[in-house]
Motif scaffolding. Structure first.
Motif, short mmCIF file in Angstrom:
data_model
loop_
_atom_site.label_atom_id
_atom_site.label_comp_id
_atom_site.label_asym_id
_atom_site.label_seq_id
_atom_site.Cartn_x
_atom_site.Cartn_y
_atom_site.Cartn_z
N TYR A 137 0.86 -1.19 0.00
CA TYR A 137 0.00 0.00 0.00
C TYR A 137 0.89 1.23 0.00
N SER A 138 0.64 2.14 -0.95
CA SER A 138 1.51 3.30 -1.11
C SER A 138 1.07 4.51 -0.30
N GLY A 139 -0.05 4.41 0.42
CA GLY A 139 -0.54 5.53 1.21
C GLY A 139 0.16 5.65 2.55
N ASN A 140 0.00 6.83 3.18
CA ASN A 140 0.62 7.08 4.48
C ASN A 140 -0.31 6.80 5.65
N ASP A 141 -1.58 6.56 5.36
CA ASP A 141 -2.52 6.31 6.45
C ASP A 141 -2.46 4.83 6.86
N THR A 142 -3.26 4.47 7.84
CA THR A 142 -3.18 3.13 8.42
C THR A 142 -3.79 2.07 7.51
N LEU A 143 -3.08 0.99 7.36
CA LEU A 143 -3.56 -0.18 6.63
C LEU A 143 -4.03 -1.20 7.66
N GLN A 144 -5.32 -1.50 7.64
CA GLN A 144 -5.90 -2.40 8.64
C GLN A 144 -6.15 -3.78 8.02
N LEU A 145 -5.46 -4.77 8.58
CA LEU A 145 -5.56 -6.15 8.10
C LEU A 145 -5.76 -7.06 9.32
N PRO A 146 -6.91 -6.98 9.97
CA PRO A 146 -7.10 -7.69 11.24
C PRO A 146 -7.09 -9.21 11.13
N SER A 147 -7.36 -9.77 9.95
CA SER A 147 -7.42 -11.22 9.80
C SER A 147 -6.16 -11.81 9.16
N LEU A 148 -5.23 -10.96 8.77
CA LEU A 148 -4.04 -11.43 8.06
C LEU A 148 -3.18 -12.33 8.96
N THR A 149 -2.92 -13.55 8.49
CA THR A 149 -2.12 -14.48 9.28
C THR A 149 -0.77 -14.80 8.63
N LEU A 150 -0.72 -14.82 7.29
CA LEU A 150 0.53 -15.22 6.64
C LEU A 150 0.76 -14.39 5.38
N VAL A 151 2.00 -13.91 5.24
CA VAL A 151 2.42 -13.17 4.05
C VAL A 151 3.59 -13.93 3.43
N ASN A 152 3.49 -14.18 2.14
CA ASN A 152 4.55 -14.87 1.42
C ASN A 152 5.14 -13.90 0.40
N ILE A 153 6.40 -13.53 0.59
CA ILE A 153 7.07 -12.58 -0.30
C ILE A 153 8.34 -13.23 -0.84
N GLN A 154 8.41 -13.36 -2.17
CA GLN A 154 9.59 -13.95 -2.80
C GLN A 154 9.96 -13.16 -4.05
N GLN A 155 11.23 -12.94 -4.22
CA GLN A 155 11.76 -12.30 -5.43
C GLN A 155 11.07 -10.95 -5.72
N CYS A 156 11.02 -10.12 -4.68
CA CYS A 156 10.52 -8.75 -4.83
C CYS A 156 11.64 -7.81 -4.38
N PRO A 157 12.64 -7.57 -5.22
CA PRO A 157 13.89 -6.93 -4.79
C PRO A 157 13.77 -5.47 -4.39
N LYS A 158 12.68 -4.79 -4.75
CA LYS A 158 12.52 -3.38 -4.41
C LYS A 158 11.61 -3.15 -3.21
N MET A 159 11.08 -4.21 -2.65
CA MET A 159 10.11 -4.07 -1.56
C MET A 159 10.84 -4.11 -0.21
N ALA A 160 11.13 -2.92 0.33
CA ALA A 160 11.84 -2.83 1.60
C ALA A 160 10.89 -2.72 2.78
N VAL A 161 9.68 -2.21 2.56
CA VAL A 161 8.65 -2.15 3.60
C VAL A 161 7.31 -2.54 2.97
N PHE A 162 6.36 -2.87 3.82
CA PHE A 162 5.06 -3.33 3.33
C PHE A 162 4.15 -2.16 2.98
N SER A 163 4.15 -1.14 3.82
CA SER A 163 3.30 0.02 3.60
C SER A 163 4.02 1.27 4.08
#
Length: 359
Positions: A291-317
């Motif tokens: 998410y490219s916004g500066n406000d809060t990203l609410q993901l209350p049910s999120l349990t697992l994130v799988n990130i592979q081969q994303c070389p420019k992704m240093a933060v999630f939001s």
């Protein structure tokens, strides 16, 4: 066997028939025959251009006495053989023949999944007569289609029942849903549970003006090899994708953000996906943020994130994240590897990023 006596073939236990990549296959049997498959539930015929699958309606010239050679007798002369069919995966021309053969009173009550392939040079049309005779149809695939004409039919009765749609190798398709569209695709998408979009090179947007509809029922979204997309959703889409549970995005080189912050839209309450529990981001060379916004990203049910081969992704939001149910981040093809976990999802992604850089 005498010329006027049909050879009878009975396969009482056959539940699935797959005929794939058989360019020389022209017929099942070289004489007159009957075929019985009382338990047949799955029929897949792909890349068998010479095979006549269903009995087509006779032409006027044939009614006058010119009978088709027995060498071209179709595999299924009697449609009763496929009355229990649940999955049909065939070239579109077979669907056209089947459509012409169905009697007005015939219904494909058990058919749940239709997969259709198209030729480059043909004028694609959907066999609506078949689809509307399948009251329990839940899943449809459209593959290798290079014309948008297939989507131009405005009305389709199956819109309420269809739950999974897969579009694979569909050229010229620039968006999936638009408030100004008269396509059947618009109506179907509003009721779908699962949408899979694969190898659609001209796709630049999934949803145009999604705020024009009060809610989508979409639960799972799968995107792969769609290199024209720069993001999946604008930030305002969260309120209409309230049922979304799973997002998978793979091998789409131009995607920079999954959710794009809109410049002229204020989201003081942040962006919230109440039911989203799984996110997979794989081989996205341009991805910088979920998410490219500066406000809060609410993901209350999120349990697992799988990130592979994303070389420019240093933060999630770029803003804060509320993901209290998160168990961790998986960043390896080996499922046995330990999860990367920190109370802050942004920190977890940063840790995964550094491990990737220095490994």
């Amino acid at each position: 066997v005498a010329a006027d006596v049909a050879e009878k073939f009975v396969f009482p236990c056959l539940t699935s028939l797959h005929l794939n990549d058989l360019p020389e296959l022209a017929y099942f049997y070289c004489e007159i025959f009957t075929l019985e498959c009382p338990e047949l539930q799955v029929l897949v015929v792909c890349a068998c251009p010479r095979l006549q699958l269903f009995q087509r309606a006779p032409l006027e010239s044939e009614n006058e006495g010119n009978i088709t050679s027995i060498n071209r007798q179709p595999l299924f002369s009697n449609l009763q053989v496929i009355s229990l069919l649940e999955i049909l995966s065939v070239h579109s021309n077979h669907c056209s023949v089947l459509r012409s053969s169905l009697q007005p009173t015939e219904v494909l009550n058990f058919l749940k999944h239709v997969q259709m392939f198209f030729d480059d040079n043909e004028k694609p049309t959907l066999p609506f007569d078949i689809l509307n005779k399948a009251p329990n149809l839940r899943e449809m695939n459209i593959e290798w289609c290079k014309s948008l004409e297939i989507f131009h039919t405005p009305s389709l009765k199956l819109s309420e029942q269809l739950k999974t749609l897969t579009l694979s190798n569909v050229s010229e398709l620039k968006f999936i849903w638009s408030k100004d569209s008269s396509s059947w695709l618009k109506t179907v998408c509003e009721k779908l549970y699962s949408l899979n979009v694969i190898c659609c090179p001209d796709l630049t947007e999934l949803f145009c003006s999604p705020s024009a509809v009060s809610s989508f029922y979409l639960k799972e979204l799968y995107i792969e090899n769609c290199h024209g997309l720069e993001y999946l959703f604008p930030s305002s889409v969260a309120k209409v994708l309230m049922h979304l549970e799973k997002i998978t995005v793979k091998e789409s080189q131009s995607i920079k953000n999954i959710i794009e912050m809109e410049q002229d839209v204020t989201t003081s309450l942040g962006v919230k996906f109440e039911r989203l529990y799984s996110i997979t981001l794989d081989s996205l060379s341009s991805l910088e943020y979920f998410y490219s916004g500066n406000d809060t990203l609410q993901l209350p049910s999120l349990t697992l994130v799988n990130i592979q081969q994303c070389p420019k992704m240093a933060v999630f939001s770029r803003g804060g994240i509320d993901a209290k149910s998160l168990r961790g981040i998986h960043n390896s093809v080996e499922k046995s590897d330990e999860l990367i976990f920190h109370n802050d999802l942004n920190v977890s992604v940063k840790m995964a990023f550094l491990l990737q850089v220095y490994s």
